[in-house]
Design a protein around this motif. Sequence first.
Motif, PDB file in Angstrom:
ATOM      1  N   LEU A 299       0.567  -1.099  -0.001  1.00  0.00           N
ATOM      2  CA  LEU A 299      -0.084   0.042   0.026  1.00  0.00           C
ATOM      3  C   LEU A 299       0.881   1.196  -0.145  1.00  0.00           C
ATOM      4  CD1 LEU A 299      -2.771  -0.946   2.482  1.00  0.00           C
ATOM      5  CD2 LEU A 299      -3.034  -0.757   0.085  1.00  0.00           C
ATOM      6  N   LEU A 300       1.835   1.178   0.752  1.00  0.00           N
ATOM      7  CA  LEU A 300       2.847   2.487   0.968  1.00  0.00           C
ATOM      8  C   LEU A 300       3.586   2.719  -0.378  1.00  0.00           C
ATOM      9  CD1 LEU A 300       4.478   1.987   4.560  1.00  0.00           C
ATOM     10  CD2 LEU A 300       2.890   3.912   3.810  1.00  0.00           C
ATOM     11  N   LEU A 301       4.152   1.549  -0.886  1.00  0.00           N
ATOM     12  CA  LEU A 301       4.537   1.548  -2.117  1.00  0.00           C
ATOM     13  C   LEU A 301       3.746   2.090  -3.349  1.00  0.00           C
ATOM     14  CD1 LEU A 301       7.033   0.909  -4.115  1.00  0.00           C
ATOM     15  CD2 LEU A 301       6.011  -1.582  -4.338  1.00  0.00           C
ATOM     16  N   GLY A 302       2.411   1.756  -3.505  1.00  0.00           N
ATOM     17  CA  GLY A 302       1.494   2.238  -4.360  1.00  0.00           C
ATOM     18  C   GLY A 302       1.145   3.736  -4.326  1.00  0.00           C
ATOM     19  N   ARG A 303       1.223   4.136  -3.002  1.00  0.00           N
ATOM     20  CA  ARG A 303       1.098   5.634  -2.492  1.00  0.00           C
ATOM     21  C   ARG A 303       2.111   6.392  -3.012  1.00  0.00           C
ATOM     22  NH1 ARG A 303      -1.736   7.321   2.870  1.00  0.00           N
ATOM     23  NH2 ARG A 303      -1.613   9.020   1.791  1.00  0.00           N
ATOM     24  N   LEU A 304       3.543   5.996  -2.517  1.00  0.00           N
ATOM     25  CA  LEU A 304       4.623   6.655  -2.923  1.00  0.00           C
ATOM     26  C   LEU A 304       4.729   6.616  -4.619  1.00  0.00           C
ATOM     27  CD1 LEU A 304       7.148   8.028  -2.269  1.00  0.00           C
ATOM     28  CD2 LEU A 304       8.267   5.698  -2.081  1.00  0.00           C
ATOM     29  N   THR A 305       4.646   5.573  -5.368  1.00  0.00           N
ATOM     30  CA  THR A 305       4.616   5.587  -6.756  1.00  0.00           C
ATOM     31  C   THR A 305       3.990   6.423  -7.410  1.00  0.00           C
ATOM     32  OG1 THR A 305       5.558   3.214  -6.671  1.00  0.00           O
ATOM     33  CG2 THR A 305       4.619   4.337  -8.700  1.00  0.00           C
ATOM     34  N   ARG A 306       2.663   6.574  -6.882  1.00  0.00           N
ATOM     35  CA  ARG A 306       1.706   7.761  -7.434  1.00  0.00           C
ATOM     36  C   ARG A 306       2.110   9.126  -7.423  1.00  0.00           C
ATOM     37  NH1 ARG A 306      -1.841   3.789  -5.643  1.00  0.00           N
ATOM     38  NH2 ARG A 306      -2.333   5.045  -3.755  1.00  0.00           N
ATOM     39  N   MET A 307       2.594   9.180  -5.951  1.00  0.00           N
ATOM     40  CA  MET A 307       3.103  10.653  -5.783  1.00  0.00           C
ATOM     41  C   MET A 307       4.311  11.140  -6.715  1.00  0.00           C
ATOM     42  SD  MET A 307       5.214  13.156  -4.037  1.00  0.00           S
ATOM     43  CE  MET A 307       6.476  12.114  -3.247  1.00  0.00           C
ATOM     44  N   ILE A 308       5.280  10.058  -6.820  1.00  0.00           N
ATOM     45  CA  ILE A 308       6.368  10.321  -7.682  1.00  0.00           C
ATOM     46  C   ILE A 308       6.038  10.504  -9.001  1.00  0.00           C
ATOM     47  CG2 ILE A 308       8.373   9.055  -8.908  1.00  0.00           C
ATOM     48  CD1 ILE A 308       8.904   7.738  -5.817  1.00  0.00           C
ATOM     49  N   THR A 309       4.990   9.687  -9.708  1.00  0.00           N
ATOM     50  CA  THR A 309       4.918   9.625 -11.171  1.00  0.00           C
ATOM     51  C   THR A 309       3.883  10.793 -11.259  1.00  0.00           C
ATOM     52  OG1 THR A 309       2.992   8.018 -10.798  1.00  0.00           O
ATOM     53  CG2 THR A 309       5.231   7.288 -11.437  1.00  0.00           C
ATOM     54  N   GLY A 310       3.326  11.032 -10.434  1.00  0.00           N
ATOM     55  CA  GLY A 310       2.123  12.285 -10.488  1.00  0.00           C
ATOM     56  C   GLY A 310       2.507  13.446 -10.169  1.00  0.00           C
ATOM     57  N   THR A 311       3.423  13.691  -9.431  1.00  0.00           N
ATOM     58  CA  THR A 311       3.817  15.008  -8.798  1.00  0.00           C
ATOM     59  C   THR A 311       5.221  15.244  -9.265  1.00  0.00           C
ATOM     60  OG1 THR A 311       2.047  15.017  -7.286  1.00  0.00           O
ATOM     61  CG2 THR A 311       3.652  16.625  -6.901  1.00  0.00           C
ATOM     62  N   LEU A 312       6.068  14.399  -8.763  1.00  0.00           N
ATOM     63  CA  LEU A 312       7.511  14.687  -8.671  1.00  0.00           C
ATOM     64  C   LEU A 312       8.242  14.567 -10.102  1.00  0.00           C
ATOM     65  CD1 LEU A 312       9.860  15.454  -6.944  1.00  0.00           C
ATOM     66  CD2 LEU A 312      10.337  13.003  -6.358  1.00  0.00           C
ATOM     67  N   ASP A 313       7.854  13.614 -10.956  1.00  0.00           N
ATOM     68  CA  ASP A 313       8.257  13.568 -12.196  1.00  0.00           C
ATOM     69  C   ASP A 313       7.769  14.498 -12.836  1.00  0.00           C
ATOM     70  OD1 ASP A 313       9.540  10.986 -11.480  1.00  0.00           O
ATOM     71  OD2 ASP A 313       8.050   9.707 -12.428  1.00  0.00           O
ATOM     72  N   PRO A 314       6.583  15.067 -12.889  1.00  0.00           N
ATOM     73  CA  PRO A 314       6.321  16.099 -13.836  1.00  0.00           C
ATOM     74  C   PRO A 314       6.938  17.469 -13.310  1.00  0.00           C
ATOM     75  CG  PRO A 314       4.095  14.974 -13.165  1.00  0.00           C
ATOM     76  CD  PRO A 314       5.497  14.527 -12.381  1.00  0.00           C
ATOM     77  N   HIS A 315       7.295  17.684 -12.049  1.00  0.00           N
ATOM     78  CA  HIS A 315       8.048  18.417 -11.428  1.00  0.00           C
ATOM     79  C   HIS A 315       9.340  18.886 -12.073  1.00  0.00           C
ATOM     80  CE1 HIS A 315       9.413  20.967  -7.574  1.00  0.00           C
ATOM     81  NE2 HIS A 315      10.228  21.250  -8.529  1.00  0.00           N
ATOM     82  N   LEU A 316      10.202  17.436 -11.939  1.00  0.00           N
ATOM     83  CA  LEU A 316      11.479  17.601 -12.747  1.00  0.00           C
ATOM     84  C   LEU A 316      11.515  17.689 -14.098  1.00  0.00           C
ATOM     85  CD1 LEU A 316      13.011  14.588 -10.365  1.00  0.00           C
ATOM     86  CD2 LEU A 316      13.752  17.056 -10.719  1.00  0.00           C
ATOM     87  N   ALA A 317      10.407  17.342 -14.845  1.00  0.00           N
ATOM     88  CA  ALA A 317      10.120  17.427 -16.305  1.00  0.00           C
ATOM     89  C   ALA A 317      10.212  18.953 -16.577  1.00  0.00           C
ATOM     90  CB  ALA A 317       8.825  16.565 -16.919  1.00  0.00           C
TER      91      ALA A 317
ATOM     92  N   ASP B 255      16.437  21.373 -12.866  1.00  0.00           N
ATOM     93  CA  ASP B 255      17.526  21.983 -12.143  1.00  0.00           C
ATOM     94  C   ASP B 255      17.047  22.316 -10.733  1.00  0.00           C
ATOM     95  OD1 ASP B 255      19.314  21.681 -14.484  1.00  0.00           O
ATOM     96  OD2 ASP B 255      18.908  23.832 -15.055  1.00  0.00           O
ATOM     97  N   ASP B 256      15.775  22.117 -10.612  1.00  0.00           N
ATOM     98  CA  ASP B 256      15.317  22.248  -9.174  1.00  0.00           C
ATOM     99  C   ASP B 256      15.960  21.378  -8.250  1.00  0.00           C
ATOM    100  OD1 ASP B 256      13.658  22.094  -6.549  1.00  0.00           O
ATOM    101  OD2 ASP B 256      12.185  23.189  -7.965  1.00  0.00           O
ATOM    102  N   GLU B 257      16.732  22.076  -7.149  1.00  0.00           N
ATOM    103  CA  GLU B 257      17.520  21.172  -6.133  1.00  0.00           C
ATOM    104  C   GLU B 257      16.651  20.322  -5.180  1.00  0.00           C
ATOM    105  OE1 GLU B 257      20.989  22.680  -3.036  1.00  0.00           O
ATOM    106  OE2 GLU B 257      20.685  23.650  -4.987  1.00  0.00           O
ATOM    107  N   TRP B 258      15.607  21.142  -4.784  1.00  0.00           N
ATOM    108  CA  TRP B 258      14.843  20.269  -4.005  1.00  0.00           C
ATOM    109  C   TRP B 258      14.206  19.074  -4.643  1.00  0.00           C
ATOM    110  CZ3 TRP B 258       9.956  18.311  -3.452  1.00  0.00           C
ATOM    111  CH2 TRP B 258       9.725  17.592  -2.259  1.00  0.00           C
ATOM    112  N   ALA B 259      13.767  19.014  -5.863  1.00  0.00           N
ATOM    113  CA  ALA B 259      13.127  18.176  -6.515  1.00  0.00           C
ATOM    114  C   ALA B 259      14.162  16.855  -6.930  1.00  0.00           C
ATOM    115  CB  ALA B 259      12.558  18.523  -8.010  1.00  0.00           C
ATOM    116  N   GLN B 260      15.346  17.304  -7.428  1.00  0.00           N
ATOM    117  CA  GLN B 260      16.431  16.235  -7.327  1.00  0.00           C
ATOM    118  C   GLN B 260      16.610  15.584  -6.340  1.00  0.00           C
ATOM    119  OE1 GLN B 260      19.665  18.705  -8.876  1.00  0.00           O
ATOM    120  NE2 GLN B 260      18.789  18.681 -11.000  1.00  0.00           N
ATOM    121  N   LEU B 261      16.660  16.243  -4.953  1.00  0.00           N
ATOM    122  CA  LEU B 261      17.126  15.767  -3.633  1.00  0.00           C
ATOM    123  C   LEU B 261      15.858  14.561  -3.418  1.00  0.00           C
ATOM    124  CD1 LEU B 261      18.674  15.332  -1.040  1.00  0.00           C
ATOM    125  CD2 LEU B 261      17.031  17.261  -0.371  1.00  0.00           C
TER     126      LEU B 261
END
Length: 141
Positions: A96-114, A118-124
């Motif tokens: 369950l945690l993996l699913g929530r984390l994966t959705r957060m990464i693919t739905g928010t963090l990956d588009p942020h990085l796209a 060069d956003d230092e926080w998003a890279q970290l």
Amino acid sequence: MAPRRRRGEGALPLSEHYGDLVRVALMEARPAGLQTKQLVAATRLSPSQVARRVRHLRDVGAAEHLTPIIWRRKDGYLFSDEPADWIAYEKQQFRLLLGRLTRMITGTLDPHLARYPDDEWAQLASAQLTGVRATLSQLSK
């Protein structure tokens, strides 16, 4: 005039009492479990109160090294003395945690990085969460 109580003050005895209602209902059902609706009927608590008391019992049980409360779709909440049951429950929680984390990464963090590569926080965050994601994946197998 007596000082006004803040919301939640003095709730510990009531919390313990309601926690005892849930614990006793589960102990009486043992080795079977109880679904939330059955716990509601047995304790006369609301579904949200039952959920809070289960969380409270898990915290107390962990602190006092008691038998953990697990949940299975077919049985509901139960006390089990079987380590295999605990492991199955733990793996499900990691999935369950993996699913929530994966959705957060693919739905928010990956588009942020796209948009801002060069956003230092998003890279970290991406670097750290890649490791967490790999760990959760291994633990859920």
